[in-house]
Design a protein around this motif. Sequence first.
Motif, mmCIF file in Angstrom:
data_model
loop_
_atom_site.group_PDB
_atom_site.id
_atom_site.type_symbol
_atom_site.label_atom_id
_atom_site.label_comp_id
_atom_site.label_asym_id
_atom_site.label_seq_id
_atom_site.Cartn_x
_atom_site.Cartn_y
_atom_site.Cartn_z
ATOM 1 N N THR A 131 0.850 -1.190 0.000
ATOM 2 C CA THR A 131 0.000 0.000 0.000
ATOM 3 C C THR A 131 0.883 1.236 0.000
ATOM 4 O O THR A 131 1.795 1.361 0.817
ATOM 5 C CB THR A 131 -0.922 0.006 1.236
ATOM 6 O OG1 THR A 131 -1.687 -1.204 1.228
ATOM 7 C CG2 THR A 131 -1.857 1.201 1.215
ATOM 8 N N THR A 132 0.618 2.151 -0.922
ATOM 9 C CA THR A 132 1.393 3.386 -1.027
ATOM 10 C C THR A 132 0.959 4.368 0.062
ATOM 11 O O THR A 132 -0.101 4.190 0.679
ATOM 12 C CB THR A 132 1.188 4.043 -2.410
ATOM 13 O OG1 THR A 132 -0.158 4.516 -2.490
ATOM 14 C CG2 THR A 132 1.475 3.072 -3.548
ATOM 15 N N PRO A 133 1.735 5.412 0.294
ATOM 16 C CA PRO A 133 1.331 6.413 1.303
ATOM 17 C C PRO A 133 -0.026 7.053 1.009
ATOM 18 O O PRO A 133 -0.715 7.476 1.921
ATOM 19 C CB PRO A 133 2.459 7.454 1.221
ATOM 20 C CG PRO A 133 3.647 6.676 0.761
ATOM 21 C CD PRO A 133 3.089 5.657 -0.206
ATOM 22 N N SER A 134 -0.430 7.083 -0.261
ATOM 23 C CA SER A 134 -1.737 7.659 -0.601
ATOM 24 C C SER A 134 -2.875 6.670 -0.407
ATOM 25 O O SER A 134 -4.038 7.025 -0.587
ATOM 26 C CB SER A 134 -1.734 8.139 -2.059
ATOM 27 O OG SER A 134 -1.685 7.013 -2.929
ATOM 28 N N GLY A 135 -2.533 5.416 -0.052
ATOM 29 C CA GLY A 135 -3.552 4.408 0.168
ATOM 30 C C GLY A 135 -3.823 3.521 -1.044
ATOM 31 O O GLY A 135 -4.602 2.578 -0.964
#
Length: 171
Positions: A131-135
């Motif tokens: 999962t990326t920091p942006s979700g």
Amino acid sequence: MVFTSPVERATPDRLADERESLTQQLDLHRATLLRKLDGLDDEQLRRRPMPTSGLNLLGLVKHLAETEHGWFVRIYGGLPEPDLFPTDGEPDADFRIGPDEKVDELVGQYLRTCERARALVAAGGLDDVATTPSGARANLRAILVHLIQETARHNGHADFIREAIDGTTGH
């Protein structure tokens, strides 16, 4: 001192399986980036920005080290490490070279980051999801494809910069 690439560029195996095809393509583009630096001195690598943005060859190496660190180490590996090159929130700061930054240190950081990325990829599965920091969610396959395109895109920039420096093309 004139730069000599510490890595050889290998032709990918066109009969390789999916994982090997992806990792070999990424390694080809990693090595291509460093070949763009061959034969140039420190001044040519850092002080000759070609476009008005100030982009230079060494800045591309620094940016791609940070990009590989972000995607493979922090996002995919889930390791809570800081950025390699703090930007203080300034966009594109990882492309800029400070006066105290040395060619061999930045190239060394890039090579170490690539080696860590290779180890993380080798230990994982292509369907592993991060999962990326942006979700947003992405599997390892998508991350590899993204890094292939990111590195290849910046190699195109490196082609133009290198040609403007000394006329070398297709390197």
